[in-house]
Write an enzyme that holds these catalytic residues in place. Structure first.
Site, PDB file in Angstrom:
ATOM      1  N   THR A   1       0.862  -1.195   0.000  1.00  0.00           N
ATOM      2  CA  THR A   1       0.000   0.000   0.000  1.00  0.00           C
ATOM      3  C   THR A   1       0.898   1.245   0.000  1.00  0.00           C
ATOM      4  OG1 THR A   1      -0.146   0.054   2.421  1.00  0.00           O
ATOM      5  CG2 THR A   1      -1.814  -1.235   1.266  1.00  0.00           C
TER       6      THR A   1
ATOM      7  N   LYS B   1       7.227   2.533   2.920  1.00  0.00           N
ATOM      8  CA  LYS B   1       8.189   3.195   3.804  1.00  0.00           C
ATOM      9  C   LYS B   1       7.553   3.797   5.055  1.00  0.00           C
ATOM     10  CE  LYS B   1       9.302   5.561   0.166  1.00  0.00           C
ATOM     11  NZ  LYS B   1       9.121   4.796  -1.057  1.00  0.00           N
TER      12      LYS B   1
ATOM     13  N   VAL C   1      14.098   1.003  -0.160  1.00  0.00           N
ATOM     14  CA  VAL C   1      15.240   1.875  -0.437  1.00  0.00           C
ATOM     15  C   VAL C   1      15.850   1.473  -1.778  1.00  0.00           C
ATOM     16  CG1 VAL C   1      17.453   2.745   0.403  1.00  0.00           C
ATOM     17  CG2 VAL C   1      15.696   2.031   2.036  1.00  0.00           C
TER      18      VAL C   1
ATOM     19  N   GLY D   1       5.288  11.181 -15.328  1.00  0.00           N
ATOM     20  CA  GLY D   1       4.990  10.121 -14.361  1.00  0.00           C
ATOM     21  C   GLY D   1       6.103   9.903 -13.353  1.00  0.00           C
TER      22      GLY D   1
ATOM     23  N   GLU E   1       4.411  12.369  -8.379  1.00  0.00           N
ATOM     24  CA  GLU E   1       2.996  12.125  -8.137  1.00  0.00           C
ATOM     25  C   GLU E   1       2.213  13.434  -8.222  1.00  0.00           C
ATOM     26  OE1 GLU E   1       2.309   9.618  -4.621  1.00  0.00           O
ATOM     27  OE2 GLU E   1       4.416   9.047  -4.839  1.00  0.00           O
TER      28      GLU E   1
ATOM     29  N   ASP F   1      10.403  11.485   1.745  1.00  0.00           N
ATOM     30  CA  ASP F   1      10.715  10.178   1.177  1.00  0.00           C
ATOM     31  C   ASP F   1      12.189   9.833   1.412  1.00  0.00           C
ATOM     32  OD1 ASP F   1       9.930   7.942  -0.899  1.00  0.00           O
ATOM     33  OD2 ASP F   1      11.810   8.803  -1.619  1.00  0.00           O
TER      34      ASP F   1
ATOM     35  N   LYS G   1      13.985   6.854   3.986  1.00  0.00           N
ATOM     36  CA  LYS G   1      15.015   5.896   3.585  1.00  0.00           C
ATOM     37  C   LYS G   1      16.245   5.988   4.489  1.00  0.00           C
ATOM     38  CE  LYS G   1      13.193   5.883  -1.090  1.00  0.00           C
ATOM     39  NZ  LYS G   1      13.160   6.625  -2.365  1.00  0.00           N
TER      40      LYS G   1
ATOM     41  N   GLY H   1      10.000   2.597  -9.902  1.00  0.00           N
ATOM     42  CA  GLY H   1       9.457   1.803 -10.994  1.00  0.00           C
ATOM     43  C   GLY H   1       8.789   0.562 -10.459  1.00  0.00           C
TER      44      GLY H   1
END
Lengths: 338, 338
Positions: free
Chosen positions: A96, A125, A152, A207, A210, A221, A225, A317
């Protein structure tokens, strides 16, 4: 290995496609035969204790936007928790979307899976950024594996590298680019002299960003990580709130230009040393190995005897992320023979 | 773990220094307590079945240029073979210089060590370039480990990365810069518009090139590493004679300049695909991750699902090479509990 798959977006579907394509090869080379016994997406779920027909699930998902229409679907009021605990499975794959506010729904899914004695492989994450020490402890307590290679670097095995490739070597610190979206934006701001807003719009069109790009551009983000690396590689128990985080949303074209003239590039760098844990834009010399272009990720490990070792690859990806999930399953399979 | 150390030049001495410095840490973290029971250099040897005093050996070596003057030295006519078979040891570390003509003396040392049932850790590319399939078979037959992390990338764990970090992923091919000397020469030819001869002379002055630079500049060193990767990672049984090898000795400044103008750099690239195994100068785009400057090494792995993954690091140096030997010992220790 029987698997419950929670989340069936880009990553989940890519996972299903790799399983279909590589099934024989995985069985032959690793004795791993992934058998998906249930899939949960945001609008429903399906299950078959003998294994779902993944080709068919993918078609149903494409046609109806949910797996709920699969012939052996689950009574629509069944909760995820009921599925986790009642479907026959050794492992739960949690894909999710990352939520850095409260980690949900991933956090609850992971907790319930470990408690129900399922190994967990996740690409999410959020739960780790917020509660990694507690989740590792829960996994250890229930004697289940909690794996998160995909969180990561997606397909680029940054975590595995650090934990498996440097035995007998001390890692003194790490730094690098861990977010492809911001790297793409910064690269385009320099290459094409774009403003931040224009570069962001371009990234969204392609793409790479977001629609709501907050987590990427504000550095959350990357920070997540760094938290995962700190906990897993450097055994430092911390969560995302302990990091100093500065994003790239206020970077002006002039600053990019100034850096270029002095032989450097502005990059959003995550950094962990003995004394600091930061995410912020930094000037990186153009011939530094971590100064990678486009939407690549790069992470440099400072070691005591071998010097700096840098790993570079795509950091995002669906297929890449799914490949990391496969790697985690192979690892669990190798350790547990399930 | 009791160890016979053959070759006591830069690498061997660096190994001794790391063992002295990290002894407690290695015992605590890996249960590895390296105990060197004999050392052989080109002019003599010393032994002590209870473990040599490495501090003292290093001082003797510095003062006399050979370990032969160490108090517990070995009768000067003792052959290496006698030392390998008679000294108490579980492992032999072979660090004599690489010889691509006939692999000696390393080839004989490694064969005899395996036959005498000692694990072997080597930094010597010659024997592997010429006879890797046979040596792997001998190791398998005698059930001993033959490890050679140091031969490719020195401290940068290219081999370990490929074998441990990509389970469940197919490596379709590899390419990259595996020789720091030629990379330094090519970098300087571009940066400072030097001729090949001048850049070579500078590399020799700085200690990056040997007095006899043939193995590096003619591409044999890179070719040996490609052979090792082919055998170990891609399970392709081959030796150095099967490679097409072109060195950099005939590269003219004009060619470097032309490449620069078109946004590329000339690099000596080793390349392995399904259909070819080559070493030759190639034009590499400046923003390709393998296009690293100075004397760095860079190796890119093309994978099926995760895309290209590139590892960058120093490819040479006594301490770096010794750190790879330590890694191999830790690995053997972990598998064998010796």
């Amino acid at each position: 290995m029987r698997i419950v798959l929670i989340g069936f977006g880009n990553v989940g579907q890519s996972f299903a496609r790799i399983v279909i394509k590589d099934r024989d090869w995985l069985v032959k080379n690793y004795g791993l035969e992934p058998q998906v016994t249930a899939i949960v997406d945001s609008r429903g779920s399906c299950r078959d204790d003998n294994g779902l027909n993944l080709d068919r699930v993918l078609k149903v998902k494409e046609k109806y936007g949910t797996v709920q229409k699969y012939p052996a679907s689950v009574e629509s009021k069944t909760s995820i928790q009921q599925i986790i605990s009642s479907v026959e499975a050794e492992a739960v794959i949690e894909t999710t979307p990352s939520n850095f506010e409260n980690g949900e729904p991933g956090l609850t899914n992971i907790r319930q899976s470990l408690t129900a004695r399922r190994h967990v492989v996740t690409s999410n994450k959020g739960p780790l950024a917020l509660a990694m020490p507690a989740l590792l402890e829960l996994a250890s307590h229930t004697r289940m594996q909690l794996r998160f290679s995909a969180t990561v670097g997606a397909g680029t095995p940054f975590l595995t590298f650090a934990s498996k490739c440097l035995p007998g070597e001390k890692i003194l610190g790490i730094h690098g680019i861990l977010n492809g979206t911001t790297n793409y934006i910064l690269t385009r701001m320099e290459e094409a002299s774009l403003s931040f807003q224009k570069a962001l719009a371009e990234a969204q069109e392609k793409g790479y960003a977001e629609r709501n790009p907050t987590n990427d551009i504000e550095g959350l983000d990357t920070a997540a990580k760094i938290v995962i690396i700190a906990n897993w590689i450097l055994k430092r128990r911390m969560s995302i709130n302990q990091l100093k985080v500065t994003g790239i949303q206020e970077i002006l074209p002039q600053r990019i230009l100034r850096a270029k003239k002095s032989g450097t590039r502005i990059k959003l760098i995550g950094r962990l040393t003995d004394s600091e844990a930061t995410v912020r834009p930094e000037e990186v010399p153009v011939d530094d190995p971590v100064c990678v272009p486009g939407n690549l990720n790069a992470l440099s490990f400072s070691t005591e005897h071998a010097g700096d070792v840098t790993l570079i690859g795509r950091g995002a990806g669906g297929e890449e992320t799914a490949s990391a999930i496969i790697r985690d399953l192979v690892d669990i399979r190798t350790e547990y023979s399930i």
